[in-house]
Every structure is written in C-alpha cells, then in structure tokens.
Motif scaffolding. Structure first.
Motif, PDB file in Angstrom:
ATOM      1  N   UNK A   1       4.011   5.761  -5.626  1.00 23.23           N
ATOM      2  CA  UNK A   1       3.277   6.163  -7.033  1.00 23.23           C
ATOM      3  C   UNK A   1       2.115   7.325  -6.870  1.00 23.23           C
ATOM      4  N   UNK A   2       1.425   7.936  -6.221  1.00 22.50           N
ATOM      5  CA  UNK A   2       0.889   8.078  -6.472  1.00 22.50           C
ATOM      6  C   UNK A   2       1.067  10.073  -6.078  1.00 22.50           C
ATOM      7  N   UNK A   3       2.097  10.463  -5.000  1.00 16.85           N
ATOM      8  CA  UNK A   3       2.870  11.532  -4.517  1.00 16.85           C
ATOM      9  C   UNK A   3       3.680  11.807  -5.140  1.00 16.85           C
ATOM     10  N   UNK A   4       4.363  11.544  -6.007  1.00 20.16           N
ATOM     11  CA  UNK A   4       4.936  11.271  -7.470  1.00 20.16           C
ATOM     12  C   UNK A   4       4.536  11.408  -9.086  1.00 20.16           C
ATOM     13  N   UNK A   5       3.477  11.202  -8.833  1.00 22.05           N
ATOM     14  CA  UNK A   5       2.437  11.508  -9.870  1.00 22.05           C
ATOM     15  C   UNK A   5       2.243  13.193  -9.486  1.00 22.05           C
ATOM     16  N   UNK A   6       1.288  13.269  -8.476  1.00 21.36           N
ATOM     17  CA  UNK A   6       1.201  14.599  -8.396  1.00 21.36           C
ATOM     18  C   UNK A   6       2.197  16.088  -8.059  1.00 21.36           C
ATOM     19  N   UNK A   7       3.452  14.864  -7.479  1.00 20.51           N
ATOM     20  CA  UNK A   7       4.514  16.157  -7.158  1.00 20.51           C
ATOM     21  C   UNK A   7       5.465  16.608  -8.810  1.00 20.51           C
ATOM     22  N   UNK A   8       4.973  15.056  -9.900  1.00 23.18           N
ATOM     23  CA  UNK A   8       5.358  16.017 -10.681  1.00 23.18           C
ATOM     24  C   UNK A   8       4.741  16.552 -11.789  1.00 23.18           C
ATOM     25  N   UNK A   9       3.296  16.861 -11.663  1.00 23.89           N
ATOM     26  CA  UNK A   9       1.900  17.528 -11.929  1.00 23.89           C
ATOM     27  C   UNK A   9       2.451  19.285 -11.547  1.00 23.89           C
ATOM     28  N   UNK A  10       2.351  18.560 -10.133  1.00 20.42           N
ATOM     29  CA  UNK A  10       2.775  20.479  -9.642  1.00 20.42           C
ATOM     30  C   UNK A  10       4.255  21.474  -9.688  1.00 20.42           C
ATOM     31  N   UNK A  11       5.347  20.263 -10.500  1.00 20.63           N
ATOM     32  CA  UNK A  11       6.111  20.810 -10.560  1.00 20.63           C
ATOM     33  C   UNK A  11       6.049  21.707 -12.367  1.00 20.63           C
ATOM     34  N   UNK A  12       5.450  20.779 -12.655  1.00 21.10           N
ATOM     35  CA  UNK A  12       5.429  21.260 -13.863  1.00 21.10           C
ATOM     36  C   UNK A  12       4.265  21.912 -14.904  1.00 21.10           C
ATOM     37  N   UNK A  13       3.241  22.383 -13.499  1.00 17.73           N
ATOM     38  CA  UNK A  13       2.668  23.367 -13.308  1.00 17.73           C
ATOM     39  C   UNK A  13       2.792  24.984 -13.495  1.00 17.73           C
TER      40      UNK A  13
ATOM     41  N   UNK B   1       1.217  -1.361   0.153  1.00 14.24           N
ATOM     42  CA  UNK B   1      -0.123  -0.084  -0.005  1.00 14.24           C
ATOM     43  C   UNK B   1       0.676   1.537  -0.192  1.00 14.24           C
ATOM     44  N   UNK B   2       2.083   1.292   0.613  1.00 15.73           N
ATOM     45  CA  UNK B   2       2.505   1.957   0.415  1.00 15.73           C
ATOM     46  C   UNK B   2       3.496   2.674  -0.401  1.00 15.73           C
ATOM     47  N   UNK B   3       3.924   1.268  -1.484  1.00 16.04           N
ATOM     48  CA  UNK B   3       4.366   2.018  -2.779  1.00 16.04           C
ATOM     49  C   UNK B   3       3.273   2.023  -3.622  1.00 16.04           C
TER      50      UNK B   3
END
Length: 279
Positions: free
Chosen positions: A260-272, A254-256
């Motif tokens: 993955x969800x947090x990494x995707x959210x971070x990438x989206x935030x960085x891009x925006x 579950x932590x893994x």
C-alpha cells in the motif's frame, strides 16, 4: 474488484460459523477478545494518527485512553511543539516537572535581592532578573522575573513527561494542550455495540485467527466432532495449525501494508512527473 484494506470482527464470526459449524453460540461474545489477543501476539494492529485537545489543571493533563507509544507529539495552545523531557536537556538543571518557567514570579527576601544586586547577579542563575517594586499597597517589595538570555543550546524550554500512559505532566502553566499520537484503528461493532479493532484484510491472517479462536473454544471445554487439542495430526489440532500459520500470516500482512505504501509512493511520483512543470 478492489480489495478492502480492513475487515471486522463480524467477518471472523461468520468464518468460524461457516468453517467449523459449532453447535452453540456461547463463543460469539468472546471472539472480539480472542481476535485482539491474536493480533497482539502478531503485533499487526492497524493504526491511524489521532489528534485530541486536553484540558490542563495544575500542569497535569489526562487522556481518555492509553497513548503509550514512541510517536507522540504534544503542542501548546499556540500550536508550538513541546519537547519530551526525556529527549532533551532538562530545564536549566531543574527536575522534569520544572520549578522555574516563563512568566512565573517568585517572591524573594530583601537579603537575597541584595546579594544578587551587589554581586551583579554572579550568584544568581542567568535566567533571573531582579526588580524593585514600590507601591502604596506593597512598598519596598522585590520580585524575580525569569529572563532568557542564555545561549540557544542552554535556553530553557517547555517540556512534557508521559506518566502511566494516560497522564501528561508539563513544566509550565497553561490551560490546554493538543496531543497527536498513533492509535489502533477501530470500528463500531453492531454485534458488540462498542468500538473494536479493525483486522487487516489478508486471507492468511483471517485463516490463522479463525483457528486461534477455535483453539480458545476447545480450551473452554467445547467438544468438536473433528478438531481436538489432543490430536497428533496437524490437520485436526487447531493449536498446531495456528502456530504453523501465524508467522506466515504476519509476513503476508506486513507485505500487504508495504505494498500500500509503495503504491501510494508510485502514484505520487507519477503525478509529480506528469503534471508538475519541468525545470
């Protein structure tokens, strides 16, 4: 090296063969079912969103496989979402299958029409409007049309009901629908020549599933030179090892997934933040 998110049944077979060195291959065809059982107990199946088109016959549509879940979406052929009858007010008080729907014409007797017309539709439902039709073939007949002029919260809606996990019943006539739902992520297995669930690529989970499979092998009467179900030591009884590992393996998996969800959210935030124009 980038870690793969998923692994497959062949990885488990190879691990069992390498770690426990069984002296026969009788267990190999059963590993697929054992892995599914283990993931069922842990409730950690990998899922994906799937969309399928279904033909509708007599307001009934059948799905090729079970779709029982709480995240099902149903759309008509125009792409409009159909509400689940269990989550909305029933259609004007009728049953879930719906006896009165849009564009459905029903013949009434002249006496019935006279009552409706003479009382200014006081005794008729708000969604009905009487028409008098005259033609050479059918003189003096009457037709009742549905006429939606209710308040928005009371307006008749199209609904569906999921029955027996693979049967969808509608309350309106149509020839096809689109169903969107969560399903278990699978892959064609070369060993079994069929689709089998993918396994989250977590070290603790793979270790736990390996011991679960060894436990099942011993339950079938297989004799291993080291492991047995009567051992009091945790290191040589696969059933004890499985029970010790499974909760920790579930948490780690579950932590893994959350990572993955947090990494995707971070990438989206960085891009925006980096590329979108600032207001």
């Amino acid at each position: 090296m980038i870690k793969e998110k998923y692994t497959n049944i062949e990885r488990i077979i190879a691990k069992i063969d390498n770690d426990f060195n069984p002296d026969n291959s009788d267990w190999i065809p059963r590993v697929g079912a054992w892995c599914i059982d283990a993931m069922h107990q842990l409730n950690i199946f990998c899922t994906e969103r799937k969309k399928i088109n279904l033909k509708v016959n007599e307001r009934i549509a059948y799905t090729p496989c079970s779709i029982a879940n709480t995240n099902i979406k149903v759309y008509d052929k125009y792409g409009c979402e159909i509400e689940n009858a269990e989550n909305t007010k029933s259609c004007c008080g009728c049953s879930s299958t719906g006896d009165l729907t849009e564009n459905i014409h029903e013949e009434f007797t002249p006496d019935t029409i006279d009552i409706i017309e003479n009382n200014n539709a006081a005794n008729a439902p708000d969604y009905l409007l009487a028409e008098t039709l005259n033609s050479k073939e059918w003189p003096g007949r009457y037709r009742i049309n549905e006429y939606n002029y209710l308040n928005k919260q009371d307006k008749c809606t199209h609904n569906f009901v999921l029955i027996d996990c693979n049967k969808i019943e509608l309350n309106f006539d149509t020839d096809c629908i689109t169903v969107e739902y969560d399903t278990i992520k699978t892959e064609i297995s070369k060993t079994y020549s069929c689709e089998l669930p993918l396994i989250p690529n977590n070290g603790l989970l793979i270790e736990a599933i390996g011991y679960y499979c060894l436990y099942k092998m011993l339950c079938r009467g297989y004799k291993h030179p080291v492991f047995n179900l009567g051992a009091s030591q945790y290191g040589t009884n696969p059933y004890y090892i499985w029970n010790n590992l499974k909760e920790e393996a579930k948490r780690a998996t579950i932590i893994d997934a959350q990572g993955d969800i947090n990494d995707e959210a971070w990438r989206n935030s960085f891009f925006n933040f980096t590329f979108n124009p600032k207001g």
